[in-house]
Design a protein around this motif. Structure first.
Motif: not given
Length: 296
Positions: A144-167
């Motif tokens: 995630m870079i200032p001044g730019l817009i990157n993108q990705q797509w996600i899909q969860a096939d199973v219900p639940g809570v998925y933890t994410g983090q700034c890396t």
């Protein structure tokens, strides 16, 4: 997932073959007549050529397979059901649900809800420094870079809570910049989405409360609550604060006690954050807590 298993299986097989050849070379007995004599020049090189050829073919096939899988990951097979813009701040996540109808757009923070089994397009931005969006069980890392817009797509096939983090190391609060992706059934997601689109409840009554006045005096400059005059953009939108599982991008669970602890000790719990530590009297704490309890 299949690419990972294929690479892991091939790596194990290669290690096994190498180990087997090494053991064969170690325990193989040479002829006792003249153990140092080379039987014929170049005879052993043919196995080097054969091994190099096989390795080249395997690596070439893996490159093609990897590029094919990565292309499929980058381009979902179906049109994304929803589009979400996530903006990284020091140190929290702004989450905007887009819609063709402006009245159906809404903003939340640090928690992303998605329907199970549907592809979701994530647009990624930064408001200050370089961040990186990563939900390990759903997708790879994206900068995630200032001044730019990157993108990705996600899909969860199973219900639940998925933890994410700034890396991407982004400052002193980097370790306390997590998020959660809540995957739920389409019906539950629609209920959650419709509730999030609504303004804060009980606002008219709250306008006469000391807690509401205290919030407007101390908090409205940074935080927004739809349905009130609080329009701040520097901190998370608090319209439906109590619907979230955690506070301060994962620092605390979302309970009334933890909420007041965060308000009074923000710089102790998350040094360097934009949230100051407020020193409030007991009556102010009670009044503010009462108002915040209405933000469902």
């Amino acid at each position: 997932m299949y690419l990972g298993w294929a690479l892991a299986g091939l790596s194990v097989a290669i290690c096994f073959i190498i180990a087997l050849l090494l053991l064969t070379a170690i325990f193989r007995k040479r002829k006792t007549s003249n153990p140092h004599k080379i039987e014929s020049e170049g005879k052993g090189l043919q196995w080097v050529y054969i091994g190099t050829g096989i390795s080249t073919v395997i690596l070439f096939v893996l490159v093609i397979y990897s590029l094919t899988v990565l292309n499929q990951v980058a381009k979902p097979s179906q049109t994304p059901s929803i589009t979400i813009t996530v903006t990284g701040y020091d140190w929290w996540w702004k989450v905007e649900y887009e819609h063709d109808d402006p009245a159906k757009r809404f903003i939340t923070a640090n928690e992303i809800h998605i329907p199970v089994g549907q592809s979701v397009l994530i647009k990624l931005k930064s408001a200050d420094v370089i961040h990186a969006f990563w939900v390990p069980k759903l997708a790879g890392k994206t900068q995630m870079i200032p001044g730019l817009i990157n993108q990705q797509w996600i899909q969860a096939d199973v219900p639940g809570v998925y933890t994410g983090q700034c890396t991407q190391f982004c400052g002193v609060g980097h370790a306390h910049m997590s998020l959660e992706v809540v995957a739920e059934s389409v019906e539950d997601f629609e209920k959650w989405q419709n509730a999030q689109r609504q303004p804060a409840t009980q606002v008219l009554r709250a306008e006469q409360d000391s807690g509401y006045k205290l919030f407007m005096d101390r908090c409205a400059g940074c935080h927004a609550v739809r349905g009130t005059d609080a329009k701040g953009e520097h901190g998370p939108d608090l319209t439906h604060l109590n619907s979230r599982r955690r506070l301060a991008a994962g620092v605390l669970t979302n309970t009334p006690d933890h909420l007041m602890e965060w308000i009074g000790n923000a710089q102790l719990l998350k040094p360097g954050s934009r949230m100051p530590s407020f020193k409030l009297s007991e009556s102010e704490i009670s009044a503010l807590a009462l108002f915040l309890s209405t933000l469902d």
